[in-house]
Write an enzyme that holds these catalytic residues in place. Sequence first.
Site, PDB file in Angstrom:
ATOM      1  N   GLU A   1       9.423 126.274  36.365  1.00  0.00           N
ATOM      2  CA  GLU A   1       9.933 125.402  38.034  1.00  0.00           C
ATOM      3  C   GLU A   1      11.551 124.622  37.883  1.00  0.00           C
ATOM      4  O   GLU A   1      11.664 123.144  37.071  1.00  0.00           O
ATOM      5  CB  GLU A   1       8.863 124.315  38.839  1.00  0.00           C
ATOM      6  CG  GLU A   1       8.834 124.052  40.004  1.00  0.00           C
ATOM      7  CD  GLU A   1       8.656 122.714  39.932  1.00  0.00           C
ATOM      8  OE1 GLU A   1       7.954 122.401  41.353  1.00  0.00           O
ATOM      9  OE2 GLU A   1       8.080 121.918  38.956  1.00  0.00           O
TER      10      GLU A   1
ATOM     11  N   GLY B   1     -13.667 121.122  46.870  1.00  0.00           N
ATOM     12  CA  GLY B   1     -14.746 122.072  46.820  1.00  0.00           C
ATOM     13  C   GLY B   1     -14.698 123.441  46.569  1.00  0.00           C
ATOM     14  O   GLY B   1     -15.273 123.777  46.106  1.00  0.00           O
TER      15      GLY B   1
ATOM     16  N   ASN C   1     -21.265 123.087  41.919  1.00  0.00           N
ATOM     17  CA  ASN C   1     -20.427 122.571  41.281  1.00  0.00           C
ATOM     18  C   ASN C   1     -19.270 121.281  42.180  1.00  0.00           C
ATOM     19  O   ASN C   1     -18.437 120.941  41.535  1.00  0.00           O
ATOM     20  CB  ASN C   1     -19.608 123.506  39.523  1.00  0.00           C
ATOM     21  CG  ASN C   1     -18.917 124.151  41.120  1.00  0.00           C
ATOM     22  OD1 ASN C   1     -18.012 123.837  42.212  1.00  0.00           O
ATOM     23  ND2 ASN C   1     -17.766 125.407  40.341  1.00  0.00           N
ATOM     24  N   ASP C   2     -19.434 121.324  43.439  1.00  0.00           N
ATOM     25  CA  ASP C   2     -18.472 120.022  43.690  1.00  0.00           C
ATOM     26  C   ASP C   2     -18.046 119.247  43.831  1.00  0.00           C
ATOM     27  O   ASP C   2     -17.093 117.940  43.518  1.00  0.00           O
ATOM     28  CB  ASP C   2     -18.875 120.054  45.645  1.00  0.00           C
ATOM     29  CG  ASP C   2     -19.144 121.367  46.415  1.00  0.00           C
ATOM     30  OD1 ASP C   2     -18.715 122.845  45.520  1.00  0.00           O
ATOM     31  OD2 ASP C   2     -19.392 121.521  46.906  1.00  0.00           O
TER      32      ASP C   2
ATOM     33  N   ASP D   1     -13.148 126.566  44.412  1.00  0.00           N
ATOM     34  CA  ASP D   1     -13.217 127.118  42.769  1.00  0.00           C
ATOM     35  C   ASP D   1     -12.811 127.834  42.319  1.00  0.00           C
ATOM     36  O   ASP D   1     -12.867 129.088  43.766  1.00  0.00           O
ATOM     37  CB  ASP D   1     -14.788 126.479  42.191  1.00  0.00           C
ATOM     38  CG  ASP D   1     -16.339 127.302  43.313  1.00  0.00           C
ATOM     39  OD1 ASP D   1     -15.568 128.017  43.694  1.00  0.00           O
ATOM     40  OD2 ASP D   1     -17.625 126.564  43.539  1.00  0.00           O
TER      41      ASP D   1
ATOM     42  N   ASP E   1       5.857 123.669  34.513  1.00  0.00           N
ATOM     43  CA  ASP E   1       5.669 122.856  36.133  1.00  0.00           C
ATOM     44  C   ASP E   1       7.150 122.211  35.215  1.00  0.00           C
ATOM     45  O   ASP E   1       7.348 121.447  34.186  1.00  0.00           O
ATOM     46  CB  ASP E   1       5.004 122.733  36.305  1.00  0.00           C
ATOM     47  CG  ASP E   1       4.524 120.761  37.035  1.00  0.00           C
ATOM     48  OD1 ASP E   1       4.844 121.597  38.409  1.00  0.00           O
ATOM     49  OD2 ASP E   1       4.742 119.634  36.978  1.00  0.00           O
TER      50      ASP E   1
ATOM     51  N   ASN F   1     -14.890 128.037  48.093  1.00  0.00           N
ATOM     52  CA  ASN F   1     -15.782 127.315  47.785  1.00  0.00           C
ATOM     53  C   ASN F   1     -17.163 128.353  47.039  1.00  0.00           C
ATOM     54  O   ASN F   1     -17.798 128.406  48.174  1.00  0.00           O
ATOM     55  CB  ASN F   1     -16.537 125.994  48.373  1.00  0.00           C
ATOM     56  CG  ASN F   1     -17.314 124.880  47.886  1.00  0.00           C
ATOM     57  OD1 ASN F   1     -18.216 125.564  46.716  1.00  0.00           O
ATOM     58  ND2 ASN F   1     -18.028 123.964  47.884  1.00  0.00           N
TER      59      ASN F   1
END
Length: 611
Positions: free
Chosen positions: A356, A160, A139-140, A162, A327, A134
């Site tokens: 994947e 949190g 910006n949490d 980032d 993905d 974090n």
Amino acid sequence: MRIVIAIIFIFIHLASFAQVNRIEPLNWWVGMNNPNVQLLIYGNNISKKTVRIDYPGVELIKQQQVENPNYLFLDLKIHPDAKAGKVSLVFQEKGKKDYVKAYELKARDAAKRALQGVDASDFVYLIMPDRFANGDPSNDRIKGMADQSLNRDSMYHRHGGDLQGIINNLDYLEELGVTALWLNPVLTNDQPLTSYHGYANTESYYVDPRFGGNEAYRKLIEECHKRGIKMIQDLVHNHFGTEHFTVKDMPMKDWVHQWDSFTKTNYREQVHMDPYAAKADKDIMLNGWFDRHMPDMNQHNPYVKNYITQSHIWWVEEMGIDGFRLDTYAYNDLGFMAEWGKAIDAEYPKMTYFGETWVHGIPNQAYFTKADKISQGIDTKLQGVTDFQAYWAINEALNGNFGWMDGVVRLYNTFASDFMYEDPYRNVVFLDNHDLSRFLSVVGEDFNKYKSGIAWLLTTRGIPQLYYGTEILMKNFASPDGLVREDFPGGWKNDKANKFTAAGRTEKENEAFNYVKTLANYRKNNPVLQDGKMLQFIPEDGIYVYFRYNDDKRVMVIMNSKQESVKLQTKRYQEGIGQYTQATNVVTGANIENLDELDIPAVSTQVFELK
């Protein structure tokens, strides 16, 4: 009363002109290989408008209305003589004042693509951004977003982490020998629950503000590139989140696959290649939803195809992405993926991407790759895969039974089947990831097995990928998967210990970190372990020997999967040893004066540079 009337008048006045809420892509470029771009225009009853463009070199080919009056699609052709600048899109409606929106055409920046292409020279480090560090607590939580959770004690809530947290720890990654970062999806995921993992994006052109937004992403990529570290963006073609604006207010009914009642995919990749597959089973596999909050995109719809493909090109051009991880590859329409691959290759010949393929069986895995050798009939352009077959093989080599079919035989057999791939060196090999139990737990917290697996990872063919924290002995089983997505200790201000520093790590953690670091940096500085040829010998009595070699160097790797040490007679391996008579242990630096007989400790993989 007059004030109220005035306010109502202003509101009606603005509403009558402010028709356009979104234009996507957010901007485009002159000088692209494909001169065509399709703009999605979204706004209340925007289909009532007609659009005029008067800009040199930009031609409006077609304006397309669809079922939903809130959408317009504009097909533009950007001719080679077009210059960068602001294109005026003039929206017109009879009896109303023209409404003008500026659309920017940018000049391309070749410098952003200097590192493009992730290959066997790289060492990939996988990070789940919410769980790494974090760097910006401000910006949490972001006001107005659906998921306001912030609870590090819950595996389902946001913690949190980032992009600034990653920037703050690039020195750590560089020291470890990392040359490429793969981040789990960073696009905005404004789902009300479990939004932290990113795999149900609700925006296509915006990084989640809780990660720092587009500017933080740009800064991270720039800082990585300064260090020669590449950026791999995780893409999800198969599904969006239910809160994506094009899903909440769909342009047309077949924007996503819809069923009479909720229908989940059957997760059976075999229907792709099964000559006896029932059409009903294939429909459910390809068109069923991955989960209730992940609607399956209709990849036969030309608007969907354009929307997805253009967004991916945008991220490369705007941010300087170096590679893609795709993905849930097996759940996509392979015809569309072939078209997508051609579009990417046409703009970025050096760009690489791997899919994947969490499937069972080597032929099933090879089936999805580019120009494979088993006649699937569609060149999907997929260059490499996440090599689950090698993953299961190394686990069996370290944990399996012994005897005639000892564990290392599966490892040998897996690589003996590399003839099925156009280039197996493009496959990504790994020991764990965000969906799997952590490697240390898989090997029963046996440190010797751990080191043996790391040595294999960094000396075998392919592109090695390490999951964050594996180098400091993070552990747990993926039941549920949140248990393997714990925070990296030291990434938060008040953490009891900072594992990003040697002082914060235990003696055993430092031993693990230094072991990874030594092998990763040796690999980084010695092309023989990158694109060098591979020679392997049939395992005998739990011993698996292979060589990596080129014109300059030769490395001998010996995996002893047994619980006792051995004195290995090397005459059988003379083809690999050649004229060399001595060696250096790559990890310890110890010199070996005689190669005729080697002492190989129990449960270990020894790496020797021949002299």
